[in-house]
Design an enzyme around this catalytic site. Structure first.
Site, PDB file in Angstrom:
ATOM      1  N   ALA A   1      55.804  30.788  64.092  1.00  0.00           N
ATOM      2  CA  ALA A   1      55.005  31.956  64.447  1.00  0.00           C
ATOM      3  C   ALA A   1      53.961  31.467  65.448  1.00  0.00           C
ATOM      4  O   ALA A   1      53.603  30.287  65.446  1.00  0.00           O
ATOM      5  CB  ALA A   1      54.331  32.515  63.205  1.00  0.00           C
TER       6      ALA A   1
ATOM      7  N   GLU B   1      53.745  24.712  57.652  1.00  0.00           N
ATOM      8  CA  GLU B   1      52.591  25.602  57.470  1.00  0.00           C
ATOM      9  C   GLU B   1      51.476  25.029  56.598  1.00  0.00           C
ATOM     10  O   GLU B   1      50.302  25.307  56.821  1.00  0.00           O
ATOM     11  CB  GLU B   1      53.043  26.946  56.866  1.00  0.00           C
ATOM     12  CG  GLU B   1      53.787  27.846  57.831  1.00  0.00           C
ATOM     13  CD  GLU B   1      55.284  27.624  57.839  1.00  0.00           C
ATOM     14  OE1 GLU B   1      55.742  26.548  57.410  1.00  0.00           O
ATOM     15  OE2 GLU B   1      55.997  28.533  58.281  1.00  0.00           O
TER      16      GLU B   1
ATOM     17  N   GLY C   1      58.145  29.847  61.262  1.00  0.00           N
ATOM     18  CA  GLY C   1      58.815  31.128  61.487  1.00  0.00           C
ATOM     19  C   GLY C   1      60.176  30.980  62.164  1.00  0.00           C
ATOM     20  O   GLY C   1      61.043  31.847  62.014  1.00  0.00           O
TER      21      GLY C   1
ATOM     22  N   GLU D   1      62.488  30.180  59.418  1.00  0.00           N
ATOM     23  CA  GLU D   1      62.632  31.396  58.607  1.00  0.00           C
ATOM     24  C   GLU D   1      63.566  32.406  59.287  1.00  0.00           C
ATOM     25  O   GLU D   1      64.337  33.092  58.621  1.00  0.00           O
ATOM     26  CB  GLU D   1      61.250  32.002  58.349  1.00  0.00           C
ATOM     27  CG  GLU D   1      60.422  31.116  57.413  1.00  0.00           C
ATOM     28  CD  GLU D   1      58.968  31.537  57.304  1.00  0.00           C
ATOM     29  OE1 GLU D   1      58.299  31.613  58.356  1.00  0.00           O
ATOM     30  OE2 GLU D   1      58.503  31.793  56.187  1.00  0.00           O
TER      31      GLU D   1
HETATM   32  N1  COA Z   1      52.438  28.717  68.268  1.00  0.00           N
HETATM   33  C1  COA Z   1      51.867  28.823  69.474  1.00  0.00           C
HETATM   34  N2  COA Z   1      52.077  27.948  70.477  1.00  0.00           N
HETATM   35  C2  COA Z   1      52.930  26.938  70.209  1.00  0.00           C
HETATM   36  C3  COA Z   1      53.567  26.759  68.989  1.00  0.00           C
HETATM   37  C4  COA Z   1      53.300  27.724  67.981  1.00  0.00           C
HETATM   38  N3  COA Z   1      53.899  27.675  66.786  1.00  0.00           N
HETATM   39  N4  COA Z   1      54.344  25.657  69.045  1.00  0.00           N
HETATM   40  C5  COA Z   1      54.177  25.157  70.286  1.00  0.00           C
HETATM   41  N5  COA Z   1      53.341  25.919  70.990  1.00  0.00           N
HETATM   42  C6  COA Z   1      52.892  25.736  72.372  1.00  0.00           C
HETATM   43  C7  COA Z   1      51.882  24.615  72.493  1.00  0.00           C
HETATM   44  O1  COA Z   1      50.585  25.068  72.148  1.00  0.00           O
HETATM   45  C8  COA Z   1      52.007  24.274  73.942  1.00  0.00           C
HETATM   46  O2  COA Z   1      51.358  25.256  74.705  1.00  0.00           O
HETATM   47  P1  COA Z   1      50.379  24.827  75.931  1.00  0.00           P
HETATM   48  O3  COA Z   1      51.290  24.090  76.880  1.00  0.00           O
HETATM   49  O4  COA Z   1      49.881  26.112  76.454  1.00  0.00           O
HETATM   50  O5  COA Z   1      49.337  23.945  75.344  1.00  0.00           O
HETATM   51  C9  COA Z   1      53.510  24.435  74.204  1.00  0.00           C
HETATM   52  O6  COA Z   1      53.993  25.294  73.169  1.00  0.00           O
HETATM   53  C10 COA Z   1      54.277  23.149  74.145  1.00  0.00           C
HETATM   54  O7  COA Z   1      54.012  22.524  72.921  1.00  0.00           O
HETATM   55  P2  COA Z   1      53.434  21.016  72.780  1.00  0.00           P
HETATM   56  O8  COA Z   1      52.662  20.941  71.510  1.00  0.00           O
HETATM   57  O9  COA Z   1      52.747  20.610  74.023  1.00  0.00           O
HETATM   58  O10 COA Z   1      54.804  20.200  72.654  1.00  0.00           O
HETATM   59  P3  COA Z   1      55.018  18.817  71.922  1.00  0.00           P
HETATM   60  O11 COA Z   1      56.380  18.379  72.263  1.00  0.00           O
HETATM   61  O12 COA Z   1      53.885  17.887  72.192  1.00  0.00           O
HETATM   62  O13 COA Z   1      54.975  19.186  70.340  1.00  0.00           O
HETATM   63  C11 COA Z   1      55.509  20.463  68.377  1.00  0.00           C
HETATM   64  C12 COA Z   1      55.949  20.027  69.775  1.00  0.00           C
HETATM   65  C13 COA Z   1      56.514  21.488  67.877  1.00  0.00           C
HETATM   66  C14 COA Z   1      55.483  19.248  67.425  1.00  0.00           C
HETATM   67  C15 COA Z   1      54.103  21.090  68.448  1.00  0.00           C
HETATM   68  O14 COA Z   1      54.086  22.057  69.498  1.00  0.00           O
HETATM   69  C16 COA Z   1      53.685  21.793  67.164  1.00  0.00           C
HETATM   70  O15 COA Z   1      53.299  21.136  66.220  1.00  0.00           O
HETATM   71  N6  COA Z   1      53.782  23.139  67.139  1.00  0.00           N
HETATM   72  C17 COA Z   1      53.425  23.916  65.995  1.00  0.00           C
HETATM   73  C18 COA Z   1      54.537  23.905  64.974  1.00  0.00           C
HETATM   74  C19 COA Z   1      54.120  24.674  63.740  1.00  0.00           C
HETATM   75  O16 COA Z   1      53.195  24.318  63.039  1.00  0.00           O
HETATM   76  N7  COA Z   1      54.862  25.749  63.463  1.00  0.00           N
HETATM   77  C20 COA Z   1      54.638  26.573  62.340  1.00  0.00           C
HETATM   78  C21 COA Z   1      53.689  27.647  62.666  1.00  0.00           C
HETATM   79  S1  COA Z   1      53.513  28.743  61.308  1.00  0.00           S
END
Ligand code: COA
Length: 260
Positions: free
Chosen positions: A66, A134, A111, A114
């Site tokens: 999400a 989460e 999400g 999910e």
């Molecule tokens: N919500 C909003 N934005 C997200 C996102 C999410 N769940 N997952 C990734 N993004 C965005 C990042 O903020 C980033 O945006 P920006 O370039 O404007 O800063 C872009 O996507 C690329 O992600 P980035 O974090 O730079 O890539 P990475 O390869 O370094 O890391 C992840 C990848 C997936 C490990 C990391 O993005 C992450 O931890 N995301 C959240 C995952 C999460 O907790 N999901 C459950 C949410 S309920």
């Protein structure tokens, strides 16, 4: 409705739904959920589309969760509605009356997992990683993850995934029955289409009833589930497709199902 966050197209009886926010790793914001629900509402009445393939743009993420930026301003009541909205999308997908395949082309987190759990099948590329991170945000999975993951891989493994936050790689997902197949990234779409085409050759109403029998029948006691199964089997006796299926077998030819 104009779609800003997804791409939808139908080809040869298959609906292709692509989450298209690659710069945000296809994270699901509220608008994306509205768009997915709009497609699903249309698909419900579309007999031409007999299977759905759900995927994400790019080779890094299916859906990375999400959209976390939308969590910031949520109050207590909003949080409940927020969760129910995501749950409704996944329920729509599960109940759309057609099988769906999640073609998981990378990260399926929160999400995103999910969403994939609400598809009938999950086909993973070798680089796929699945997880429910989460709890590390102080939240819990709210789009059905606590319920569907436990039902698919068991309570202990589901809790392990949530409480450790460890990601599940493609081979482990296959071994625990979370994934149906693992293929190379290059073969993900062709394999998903192949499986969809195989299903499309079956009688659509029988496919639908089988899905209903398994999804809903297994949520009750065995005897009630068996009565539900017998009732659905009985309904199919009245269909043109069952008569066609039997006639085709007896005449040693391929059946030509009409979905009636
Ligand atoms: N919500 C909003 N934005 C997200 C996102 C999410 N769940 N997952 C990734 N993004 C965005 C990042 O903020 C980033 O945006 P920006 O370039 O404007 O800063 C872009 O996507 C690329 O992600 P980035 O974090 O730079 O890539 P990475 O390869 O370094 O890391 C992840 C990848 C997936 C490990 C990391 O993005 C992450 O931890 N995301 C959240 C995952 C999460 O907790 N999901 C459950 C949410 S309920």
């Amino acid at each position: 409705m104009k779609y800003n966050n997804i791409i939808y197209e139908a080809k040869e009886n298959i609906g292709f739904l692509t989450i298209d926010r690659p710069t945000k790793l296809n994270a699901l914001n509220g608008e994306t959920i509205d768009e997915i629900r709009d497609v699903l509402a249309k698909l419900r009445g579309d007999d031409q589309v007999r299977a759905i393939i759900v995927t994400g743009t790019g080779d890094k993420a299916f859906v990375a969760g999400a959209d976390i930026t939308e969590f910031e301003d949520l109050g207590l009541k909003d949080g409940f509605d927020f969760s129910r909205k995501g749950q409704a999308m996944n329920r729509d997908l599960e109940d759309v009356g057609k099988p769906s395949i999640a073609a998981v082309n990378g990260l399926a987190l929160g999400g995103g997992l999910e969403l994939a759990l609400s598809c009938t099948f999950r086909i993973l590329s070798e680089n796929a990683k699945l997880g429910l991170p989460e709890l590390g945000l102080g939240a819990i999975p709210g789009y059905g993850g606590t319920q569907r993951l436990a039902r698919i891989i068991g309570k202990s493994r589901a809790l392990w995934t949530m409480l450790t936050g460890d990601m599940i790689d493609a081979q482990d997902a296959l071994q625990m029955g979370l994934a149906n197949m693992v293929v190379t990234q290059g073969k993900l779409m062709t394999t998903s289409i192949e499986i969809a085409k195989k299903i499309i050759q079956k009688a659509p109403l029988a496919v639908r009833m089988a899905m209903m029998a398994v999804h809903h029948g297994t949520e009750t006691d065995l005897e009630s589930g068996l009565i539900f199964e017998a009732s659905l089997a009985n309904v199919l006796l009245g269909t043109q497709d069952m008569r066609e299926g039997i006639a085709a077998f007896l005449e040693k030819r391929k059946p030509n199902f009409s979905g009636k």
